[in-house]
Design an enzyme around this catalytic site. Structure first.
Site, PDB file in Angstrom:
ATOM      1  N   ASP A  74      34.377  42.322  32.442  1.00 47.08           N
ATOM      2  CA  ASP A  74      32.211  41.851  32.395  1.00 47.08           C
ATOM      3  C   ASP A  74      31.779  43.151  32.096  1.00 47.08           C
ATOM      4  O   ASP A  74      30.947  43.949  33.313  1.00 47.08           O
ATOM      5  CB  ASP A  74      31.649  40.888  33.631  1.00 47.08           C
TER       6      ASP A  74
ATOM      7  N   ASN B  65      35.947  37.399  31.340  1.00 45.65           N
ATOM      8  CA  ASN B  65      35.332  36.616  30.684  1.00 45.65           C
ATOM      9  C   ASN B  65      34.280  37.181  29.454  1.00 45.65           C
ATOM     10  O   ASN B  65      34.723  36.196  28.217  1.00 45.65           O
ATOM     11  CB  ASN B  65      35.075  35.047  31.311  1.00 45.65           C
TER      12      ASN B  65
ATOM     13  N   HIS C 137      40.295  40.053  37.114  1.00 46.24           N
ATOM     14  CA  HIS C 137      38.582  39.987  36.838  1.00 46.24           C
ATOM     15  C   HIS C 137      38.830  38.354  37.756  1.00 46.24           C
ATOM     16  O   HIS C 137      37.476  38.733  38.836  1.00 46.24           O
ATOM     17  CB  HIS C 137      38.789  39.484  35.737  1.00 46.24           C
TER      18      HIS C 137
ATOM     19  N   HIS D 169      33.341  29.880  40.863  1.00 51.87           N
ATOM     20  CA  HIS D 169      34.467  30.651  39.984  1.00 51.87           C
ATOM     21  C   HIS D 169      35.560  30.062  41.150  1.00 51.87           C
ATOM     22  O   HIS D 169      36.661  30.869  40.667  1.00 51.87           O
ATOM     23  CB  HIS D 169      34.958  31.894  39.524  1.00 51.87           C
TER      24      HIS D 169
ATOM     25  N   HIS E   6      34.522  38.858  38.808  1.00 51.31           N
ATOM     26  CA  HIS E   6      33.895  37.565  38.215  1.00 51.31           C
ATOM     27  C   HIS E   6      33.063  36.456  39.150  1.00 51.31           C
ATOM     28  O   HIS E   6      31.586  35.904  39.171  1.00 51.31           O
ATOM     29  CB  HIS E   6      34.955  36.861  38.370  1.00 51.31           C
TER      30      HIS E   6
ATOM     31  N   HIS F 279      30.969  37.761  41.332  1.00 49.49           N
ATOM     32  CA  HIS F 279      29.154  37.991  41.768  1.00 49.49           C
ATOM     33  C   HIS F 279      29.152  37.948  43.451  1.00 49.49           C
ATOM     34  O   HIS F 279      27.477  37.189  43.425  1.00 49.49           O
ATOM     35  CB  HIS F 279      28.257  37.420  40.998  1.00 49.49           C
TER      36      HIS F 279
END
Length: 297
Positions: A129, A162, A249, A259, A286, A288
């Protein structure tokens, strides 16, 4: 004449004036100049060189991050650092002040009348990302311009997230990773990988081996990534390389609501390879949200 100056802690300083001093009057001191660094915690600062021996030099620097190794790579040709040396680090406290991590490394023996080039070991590992361009390609340019002051001074080693897929047709994935693969070329060929989406490299003078894995590349037991990872780990000698790190990730374990279980498929296929190789730490992105897990073995 003697003057006594009281201090805040109740001590006294006694100053003796010289006899027969000249008429010169020392000007008052200028204002105190305070310089603050805007560098990252891992960026070497206050770099200096001193003589350590007749054929050795000492490189000293400070980092705010206290977990970085004291390692210098050096050589006789710019960009070719075929020698390395490790050293020591320390820090100190003085009342309310605490220093950063102070590194000292001695390099040598060095040849006389020869110019040497050196660098410190400082790498940024980014678990995907990058720009959040999401198919808006000018945002890749903006991102690259913004990070240029840092990315041009130390290696950035990245893997895809992603947001790097950038497919306008998610079902068919038309031209996925086009910008990522074109802009962020990683050393996959040097590590015998078949794709820029997964690769490995050595760091810290060969004492660490870093696996940059692809959460969005195929990872089944018959996939190219799985076969490459198995072969890469088989060549690793942990007596020479005591540290093994892996970057993904989509995290394999996550208690955050966001997620959930998105990395489960990769975990089921790949986790045993890393477990058998006794990987030391796995970094994920991924979600956060910061979270860490302690090894159970």
């Amino acid at each position: 004449m003697t003057q006594v100056w009281p201090l805040a802690f109740g001590f006294a300083v006694i100053v003796f004036s010289g006899v027969g001093a000249s008429a010169y009057t020392r000007p008052p001191p200028g204002r105190i100049l305070t310089v603050k660094s805007s560098e990252s915690d891992s960026q070497p600062q206050q770099v200096r060189i001193s003589i350590a021996n007749s054929d050795q030099m000492r490189i000293s620097w400070i980092t705010k991050d206290k977990n970085l190794p004291s390692l210098v790579e050096y050589g006789k040709t710019p960009g070719v650092y075929d020698s390395s040396a490790s050293g020591e680090s320390t820090s100190y406290r003085f009342f309310f002040y605490t220093s950063g991590n102070i590194h000292h490394v001695e390099i040598g023996p060095l040849d006389a009348n020869t110019t040497y080039y050196y660098r410190y070991y400082d790498i940024l590992l980014l678990a995907g990302d990058l720009s959040y361009a999401d198919s808006q390609q000018p945002l890749w340019d903006s991102f690259a311009l913004l990070v240029q002051p840092q990315a041009s001074r130390r290696p950035w080693m990245v893997t895809q997230g992603n947001h790097e897929i950038e497919s306008l047709f998610p079902i068919f994935r038309i031209h996925p990773f086009a910008a990522y693969n074109a802009r962020w070329r990683m050393p996959f060929e040097q590590s015998s990988s078949t794709s820029n989406l997964f690769y490995s490299f050595d760091a810290a003078g060969g004492e660490a081996h870093v696996l940059m894995l692809g959460s969005y590349a195929e990872y089944g037991v018959k996939s190219q990534q799985y076969k490459w990872l198995k072969a890469d780990l088989a060549m690793l000698d942990r007596r020479k390389t005591p540290w093994l790190l892996a970057i993904v990730h989509a995290p394999w374990y996550n208690t955050n609501d966001a997620h959930q279980r998105e990395g489960e498929g990769m975990r089921k296929n790949v986790e045993k390879l890393l477990f058998d190789a006794k990987v030391d730490i796995v970094f994920g992105g991924h979600v956060h949200a910061y979270e860490r897990f302690v090894s159970l073995v």
